[in-house]
Design a protein around this motif. Structure first.
Motif, mmCIF file in Angstrom:
data_model
loop_
_atom_site.group_PDB
_atom_site.id
_atom_site.type_symbol
_atom_site.label_atom_id
_atom_site.label_comp_id
_atom_site.label_asym_id
_atom_site.label_seq_id
_atom_site.Cartn_x
_atom_site.Cartn_y
_atom_site.Cartn_z
ATOM 1 N N ALA A 237 0.835 -1.208 0.000
ATOM 2 C CA ALA A 237 0.000 0.000 0.000
ATOM 3 C C ALA A 237 0.867 1.255 0.000
ATOM 4 O O ALA A 237 0.450 2.298 -0.490
ATOM 5 N N ARG A 238 2.071 1.180 0.538
ATOM 6 C CA ARG A 238 2.978 2.338 0.561
ATOM 7 C C ARG A 238 3.695 2.527 -0.762
ATOM 8 O O ARG A 238 4.126 3.635 -1.081
ATOM 9 N N GLN A 239 3.850 1.432 -1.532
ATOM 10 C CA GLN A 239 4.515 1.501 -2.832
ATOM 11 C C GLN A 239 3.817 0.568 -3.816
ATOM 12 O O GLN A 239 4.321 -0.505 -4.137
ATOM 13 N N PRO A 240 2.639 0.958 -4.308
ATOM 14 C CA PRO A 240 1.947 0.091 -5.268
ATOM 15 C C PRO A 240 2.714 0.006 -6.585
ATOM 16 O O PRO A 240 3.280 0.993 -7.028
ATOM 17 N N ARG A 241 2.767 -1.194 -7.146
ATOM 18 C CA ARG A 241 3.457 -1.377 -8.428
ATOM 19 C C ARG A 241 2.516 -1.180 -9.602
ATOM 20 O O ARG A 241 2.885 -0.589 -10.606
ATOM 21 N N ALA A 242 1.311 -1.726 -9.480
ATOM 22 C CA ALA A 242 0.305 -1.632 -10.551
ATOM 23 C C ALA A 242 -1.067 -1.585 -9.894
ATOM 24 O O ALA A 242 -1.222 -1.967 -8.740
ATOM 25 N N LEU A 243 -2.056 -1.117 -10.635
ATOM 26 C CA LEU A 243 -3.417 -1.021 -10.116
ATOM 27 C C LEU A 243 -4.344 -1.954 -10.880
ATOM 28 O O LEU A 243 -4.230 -2.090 -12.097
ATOM 29 N N ALA A 244 -5.254 -2.584 -10.165
ATOM 30 C CA ALA A 244 -6.353 -3.321 -10.787
ATOM 31 C C ALA A 244 -7.485 -2.313 -10.894
ATOM 32 O O ALA A 244 -7.938 -1.770 -9.889
ATOM 33 N N VAL A 245 -7.894 -2.009 -12.106
ATOM 34 C CA VAL A 245 -8.912 -0.977 -12.320
ATOM 35 C C VAL A 245 -10.155 -1.577 -12.961
ATOM 36 O O VAL A 245 -10.065 -2.481 -13.785
ATOM 37 N N GLN A 246 -11.307 -1.068 -12.532
ATOM 38 C CA GLN A 246 -12.564 -1.488 -13.140
ATOM 39 C C GLN A 246 -12.903 -0.502 -14.240
ATOM 40 O O GLN A 246 -13.107 0.679 -13.990
ATOM 41 N N LEU A 247 -12.944 -1.014 -15.455
ATOM 42 C CA LEU A 247 -13.222 -0.187 -16.625
ATOM 43 C C LEU A 247 -14.724 0.027 -16.768
ATOM 44 O O LEU A 247 -15.522 -0.711 -16.185
ATOM 45 N N PRO A 248 -15.143 1.028 -17.532
ATOM 46 C CA PRO A 248 -16.573 1.308 -17.694
ATOM 47 C C PRO A 248 -17.399 0.129 -18.215
ATOM 48 O O PRO A 248 -18.577 0.025 -17.922
ATOM 49 N N ASP A 249 -16.767 -0.789 -18.963
ATOM 50 C CA ASP A 249 -17.515 -1.945 -19.477
ATOM 51 C C ASP A 249 -17.626 -3.077 -18.454
ATOM 52 O O ASP A 249 -18.163 -4.132 -18.746
ATOM 53 N N GLY A 250 -17.101 -2.862 -17.235
ATOM 54 C CA GLY A 250 -17.208 -3.849 -16.167
ATOM 55 C C GLY A 250 -15.996 -4.740 -15.996
ATOM 56 O O GLY A 250 -15.853 -5.415 -14.978
#
Length: 95
Positions: free
Chosen positions: A20-33
């Motif tokens: 949490a102090r140094q995130p490498r990548a993000l899992a993101v929820q895109l508009p299409d789900g």
């Protein structure tokens, strides 16, 4: 000639890899789900995102099977998402 297509869109952060102090990548929820794992974050962007990340207990994964730590809160990021078969998601900035 190949033309690579990408759209700039806003996505909600669903999780992250690294700490949490140094995130490498993000899992993101895109508009299409879809939930997709982004490319590696830049140092400056990782520091800005780390200030707002709220890790949740447990583990989550994307549809592609990438494991990540779930994140709470409503963090919105602007991403460049590829529109082709091998869609690559790159985080551009924190909203």
């Amino acid at each position: 000639m190949k033309i690579r297509h990408a759209d700039t869109i806003e996505a909600t952060v669903a999780g992250f890899t690294g700490t949490a102090r140094q995130p490498r990548a993000l899992a993101v929820q895109l508009p299409d789900g879809r939930v997709a794992l982004s490319q590696r974050l830049t140092t400056a962007l990782a520091a800005a995102v780390a200030l707002r990340l709220v890790p949740q207990p447990g583990r989550a994964s994307t549809k592609a099977g990438d494991a990540c730590t779930p994140a709470g809160g409503d963090i919105v990021v602007q991403v460049v998402a590829g529109t082709t078969r091998h869609a690559v998601v790159t985080v551009v900035r924190l909203r």
